[in-house]
Scaffold this active site. Sequence first.
Site, PDB file in Angstrom:
ATOM      1  N   ARG A 184      -9.559  12.621  30.065  1.00  0.00           N
ATOM      2  CA  ARG A 184     -10.858  12.463  29.398  1.00  0.00           C
ATOM      3  C   ARG A 184     -11.667  11.360  30.097  1.00  0.00           C
ATOM      4  O   ARG A 184     -11.162  10.712  31.028  1.00  0.00           O
ATOM      5  CB  ARG A 184     -10.648  12.114  27.932  1.00  0.00           C
ATOM      6  CG  ARG A 184     -10.083  10.720  27.725  1.00  0.00           C
ATOM      7  CD  ARG A 184      -9.778  10.407  26.269  1.00  0.00           C
ATOM      8  NE  ARG A 184      -9.824   8.961  26.054  1.00  0.00           N
ATOM      9  CZ  ARG A 184      -9.380   8.355  24.968  1.00  0.00           C
ATOM     10  NH1 ARG A 184      -8.857   9.059  23.983  1.00  0.00           N
ATOM     11  NH2 ARG A 184      -9.482   7.053  24.853  1.00  0.00           N
ATOM     12  N   GLY A 185     -12.882  11.117  29.600  1.00  0.00           N
ATOM     13  CA  GLY A 185     -13.661   9.955  30.034  1.00  0.00           C
ATOM     14  C   GLY A 185     -13.920   9.920  31.524  1.00  0.00           C
ATOM     15  O   GLY A 185     -14.416  10.878  32.106  1.00  0.00           O
ATOM     16  N   GLU A 186     -13.574   8.796  32.156  1.00  0.00           N
ATOM     17  CA  GLU A 186     -13.882   8.625  33.579  1.00  0.00           C
ATOM     18  C   GLU A 186     -12.648   8.307  34.422  1.00  0.00           C
ATOM     19  O   GLU A 186     -12.332   8.999  35.378  1.00  0.00           O
ATOM     20  CB  GLU A 186     -14.925   7.510  33.744  1.00  0.00           C
ATOM     21  CG  GLU A 186     -15.257   7.229  35.196  1.00  0.00           C
ATOM     22  CD  GLU A 186     -16.551   6.476  35.405  1.00  0.00           C
ATOM     23  OE1 GLU A 186     -17.490   6.609  34.597  1.00  0.00           O
ATOM     24  OE2 GLU A 186     -16.635   5.753  36.416  1.00  0.00           O
ATOM     25  N   ASP A 187     -11.920   7.255  34.040  1.00  0.00           N
ATOM     26  CA  ASP A 187     -10.855   6.803  34.942  1.00  0.00           C
ATOM     27  C   ASP A 187      -9.650   7.754  34.932  1.00  0.00           C
ATOM     28  O   ASP A 187      -9.110   8.082  35.990  1.00  0.00           O
ATOM     29  CB  ASP A 187     -10.422   5.376  34.578  1.00  0.00           C
ATOM     30  CG  ASP A 187      -9.559   4.771  35.666  1.00  0.00           C
ATOM     31  OD1 ASP A 187      -9.985   4.769  36.839  1.00  0.00           O
ATOM     32  OD2 ASP A 187      -8.442   4.322  35.366  1.00  0.00           O
ATOM     33  N   SER A 188      -9.217   8.206  33.754  1.00  0.00           N
ATOM     34  CA  SER A 188      -8.072   9.139  33.732  1.00  0.00           C
ATOM     35  C   SER A 188      -8.462  10.452  34.415  1.00  0.00           C
ATOM     36  O   SER A 188      -7.627  11.108  35.053  1.00  0.00           O
ATOM     37  CB  SER A 188      -7.596   9.396  32.300  1.00  0.00           C
ATOM     38  OG  SER A 188      -8.612   9.962  31.508  1.00  0.00           O
ATOM     39  N   TYR A 222     -11.068   2.925  26.610  1.00  0.00           N
ATOM     40  CA  TYR A 222     -10.498   2.175  27.736  1.00  0.00           C
ATOM     41  C   TYR A 222     -11.184   2.404  29.079  1.00  0.00           C
ATOM     42  O   TYR A 222     -10.717   1.903  30.094  1.00  0.00           O
ATOM     43  CB  TYR A 222      -9.006   2.539  27.875  1.00  0.00           C
ATOM     44  CG  TYR A 222      -8.254   2.247  26.615  1.00  0.00           C
ATOM     45  CD1 TYR A 222      -7.906   0.939  26.284  1.00  0.00           C
ATOM     46  CD2 TYR A 222      -7.945   3.267  25.715  1.00  0.00           C
ATOM     47  CE1 TYR A 222      -7.265   0.662  25.101  1.00  0.00           C
ATOM     48  CE2 TYR A 222      -7.296   2.986  24.521  1.00  0.00           C
ATOM     49  CZ  TYR A 222      -6.966   1.683  24.231  1.00  0.00           C
ATOM     50  OH  TYR A 222      -6.331   1.404  23.052  1.00  0.00           O
ATOM     51  N   GLN A 250      -1.279   0.977  33.441  1.00  0.00           N
ATOM     52  CA  GLN A 250      -2.031   1.859  34.348  1.00  0.00           C
ATOM     53  C   GLN A 250      -1.194   2.485  35.482  1.00  0.00           C
ATOM     54  O   GLN A 250      -1.261   3.696  35.681  1.00  0.00           O
ATOM     55  CB  GLN A 250      -3.234   1.113  34.928  1.00  0.00           C
ATOM     56  CG  GLN A 250      -4.541   1.580  34.351  1.00  0.00           C
ATOM     57  CD  GLN A 250      -5.733   0.916  35.019  1.00  0.00           C
ATOM     58  OE1 GLN A 250      -5.610   0.043  35.872  1.00  0.00           O
ATOM     59  NE2 GLN A 250      -6.921   1.317  34.609  1.00  0.00           N
ATOM     60  N   ASP A 288     -14.316   1.592  30.310  1.00  0.00           N
ATOM     61  CA  ASP A 288     -15.056   0.487  30.936  1.00  0.00           C
ATOM     62  C   ASP A 288     -14.083  -0.524  31.545  1.00  0.00           C
ATOM     63  O   ASP A 288     -14.230  -0.937  32.692  1.00  0.00           O
ATOM     64  CB  ASP A 288     -15.945  -0.205  29.889  1.00  0.00           C
ATOM     65  CG  ASP A 288     -16.807   0.790  29.148  1.00  0.00           C
ATOM     66  OD1 ASP A 288     -17.812   1.237  29.711  1.00  0.00           O
ATOM     67  OD2 ASP A 288     -16.450   1.139  27.997  1.00  0.00           O
ATOM     68  N   TYR A 337      -9.899  13.194  23.194  1.00  0.00           N
ATOM     69  CA  TYR A 337     -10.608  12.649  22.045  1.00  0.00           C
ATOM     70  C   TYR A 337     -10.248  13.476  20.812  1.00  0.00           C
ATOM     71  O   TYR A 337      -9.720  14.590  20.920  1.00  0.00           O
ATOM     72  CB  TYR A 337     -12.126  12.685  22.277  1.00  0.00           C
ATOM     73  CG  TYR A 337     -12.581  11.895  23.485  1.00  0.00           C
ATOM     74  CD1 TYR A 337     -12.343  10.524  23.571  1.00  0.00           C
ATOM     75  CD2 TYR A 337     -13.233  12.518  24.548  1.00  0.00           C
ATOM     76  CE1 TYR A 337     -12.766   9.796  24.680  1.00  0.00           C
ATOM     77  CE2 TYR A 337     -13.656  11.794  25.660  1.00  0.00           C
ATOM     78  CZ  TYR A 337     -13.409  10.439  25.718  1.00  0.00           C
ATOM     79  OH  TYR A 337     -13.804   9.719  26.819  1.00  0.00           O
TER      80      TYR A 337
HETATM   81  O1  TRH Z   1     -10.618   5.805  27.176  1.00  0.00           O
HETATM   82  P1  TRH Z   1     -11.713   6.630  27.716  1.00  0.00           P
HETATM   83  O2  TRH Z   1     -12.224   7.682  26.859  1.00  0.00           O
HETATM   84  O3  TRH Z   1     -12.871   5.671  28.136  1.00  0.00           O
HETATM   85  C1  TRH Z   1     -14.245   5.822  28.282  1.00  0.00           C
HETATM   86  C2  TRH Z   1     -14.972   4.987  27.274  1.00  0.00           C
HETATM   87  O4  TRH Z   1     -15.029   5.680  26.078  1.00  0.00           O
HETATM   88  C3  TRH Z   1     -16.354   4.702  27.769  1.00  0.00           C
HETATM   89  O5  TRH Z   1     -17.170   4.135  26.764  1.00  0.00           O
HETATM   90  C4  TRH Z   1     -16.970   5.926  28.340  1.00  0.00           C
HETATM   91  O6  TRH Z   1     -18.198   5.620  28.809  1.00  0.00           O
HETATM   92  C5  TRH Z   1     -16.092   6.442  29.441  1.00  0.00           C
HETATM   93  O7  TRH Z   1     -14.837   6.797  28.906  1.00  0.00           O
HETATM   94  C6  TRH Z   1     -16.653   7.585  30.218  1.00  0.00           C
HETATM   95  O8  TRH Z   1     -11.221   7.349  29.072  1.00  0.00           O
HETATM   96  P2  TRH Z   1     -10.899   6.848  30.550  1.00  0.00           P
HETATM   97  O9  TRH Z   1     -12.130   6.529  31.302  1.00  0.00           O
HETATM   98  O10 TRH Z   1     -10.034   7.874  31.127  1.00  0.00           O
HETATM   99  O11 TRH Z   1     -10.050   5.516  30.367  1.00  0.00           O
HETATM  100  C7  TRH Z   1      -8.711   5.494  29.965  1.00  0.00           C
HETATM  101  C8  TRH Z   1      -7.953   4.432  30.721  1.00  0.00           C
HETATM  102  O12 TRH Z   1      -6.681   4.247  30.134  1.00  0.00           O
HETATM  103  C9  TRH Z   1      -7.695   4.776  32.179  1.00  0.00           C
HETATM  104  O13 TRH Z   1      -7.802   3.618  32.969  1.00  0.00           O
HETATM  105  C10 TRH Z   1      -6.251   5.251  32.184  1.00  0.00           C
HETATM  106  C11 TRH Z   1      -5.668   4.381  31.134  1.00  0.00           C
HETATM  107  N1  TRH Z   1      -4.428   4.824  30.486  1.00  0.00           N
HETATM  108  C12 TRH Z   1      -3.282   4.049  30.635  1.00  0.00           C
HETATM  109  O14 TRH Z   1      -3.290   3.060  31.390  1.00  0.00           O
HETATM  110  N2  TRH Z   1      -2.149   4.413  29.976  1.00  0.00           N
HETATM  111  C13 TRH Z   1      -2.088   5.507  29.185  1.00  0.00           C
HETATM  112  O15 TRH Z   1      -1.022   5.777  28.592  1.00  0.00           O
HETATM  113  C14 TRH Z   1      -3.268   6.299  29.038  1.00  0.00           C
HETATM  114  C15 TRH Z   1      -3.233   7.533  28.181  1.00  0.00           C
HETATM  115  C16 TRH Z   1      -4.415   5.931  29.700  1.00  0.00           C
END
Ligand code: TRH
Length: 403
Positions: free
Chosen positions: A276-280, A16, A260, A18, A199
């Site tokens: 994890r990842g970037e946005d969270s 999620y 979100q 990107d 993850y």
């Molecule tokens: O999901 P991620 O691991 O996403 C990524 C992708 O894998 C991508 O390819 C990679 O390059 C990047 O990470 C670094 O983790 P991220 O970035 O934290 O994204 C999760 C999103 O989901 C974030 O916007 C928060 C949202 N979210 C919700 O809206 N509700 C929820 O219950 C949860 C757990 C997360």
Amino acid sequence: MPQKRWDVFCRVIDNYGDIGVTWRLARQLVAEHARETRLWVDDLESLERLCPDVDPRLAAQRVQGVDVRRWDAAAASAQPADVVVEGFGCELPAAYCASMAAAAGAGRAPAWINLEYLSAEEWVAGCHGLPSPHPQLGLMRHFFFPGFSAGTGGLLRERGLLEARDAYQGNPAAQAAFWQRIGIPPKARNEWRVSLFSYAKAPVQDLLAGLSAHPHPVRLIVPMGPSTMQVAEWLGMPAEPGAHGALGNLSASIVPFVEQPDYDRLLWGCDLNFVRGEDSFVRAQWAGRPLVWQIYPQSEGAHAAKLGEFLRRYCQGLHEPRRQSVERFMALWNGIAAGATADPLGLGTTGDWSFEEVWRGFAANQSALRLHAEEWAWRLAEGRDLAAQLVEFSGKVAEKPVK
Ligand code: TRH
């Protein structure tokens, strides 16, 4: 208004991140900068999970002011906007690029910006804003790097975010209403509340063992995802929203994947967040609470140095043994350090530590780490937010000649 029309392109590679970043950016461009924004996404189902108002069957729809478009063959023939944001090098359709070149030929060159992934590494400031000419079309593309320091594109942060967070954290009734809405009891007085988003490779079972032996009650909240199955198996409960399980001082609850803004409330209401990842990861920093980051794994372990660079910044001002407990615990959570004789994080921290020992140190330092996390968030918020910088940058790019 110059550069009024924006196109943001997003290809969902996996998970999620990107779409999480580009959706957040698109909303902010509309709400805070009055930009007419189209968000082109190749996977509307993923967007729907972050925002249930989205109907994945529709090729075009307006959601929270954003013109959400399915990225299919029709995207290629769209008239290019004034600013084109290519999310994470997602490769724009060739015909769309040709239309950009035609617009440039007519004196209306769109500002073409590639939004890169976030990294705390030093080199980012040197590459932020660099141009790169397209080999055939005579168009210029510019690289925009998010980051933690001056000279980078900053971090996504909505206007008034920290003030909204403070108001929520100071309002027990609002918190209780949220917990009830997602099926969680209100927080007990001496309870430690922890959220878990990770993850599949995270050492979740070791964490559960540590939490169950914690001296005070702990409630672990797990939104649906890879960690759900691990928690459910360990506690012998169903891996579905609404399930609860307990062992020792640990009570665990599985909740739905929330939208979100609710995920912010979840982070704001917990005492410790695994992200994890970037946005969270960024949202957990704005929450002003201690966090544990599982970085997105890259080939040949390239992520270890990135994690090290973040920790170098984040741990500044943290005294021993707190700094060490943060560094070691994040190294173990990411499967980087156990038994390492080299120094994969580049922080001078090597060793063969047990999860249990490091966890106990990390858990014991929580009140100091909380103060540190609060200060870190305010310090970060002194920098200009990513959307505002991107708007300003698009204006500068538009003023430059095409070649
Ligand atoms: O999901 P991620 O691991 O996403 C990524 C992708 O894998 C991508 O390819 C990679 O390059 C990047 O990470 C670094 O983790 P991220 O970035 O934290 O994204 C999760 C999103 O989901 C974030 O916007 C928060 C949202 N979210 C919700 O809206 N509700 C929820 O219950 C949860 C757990 C997360």
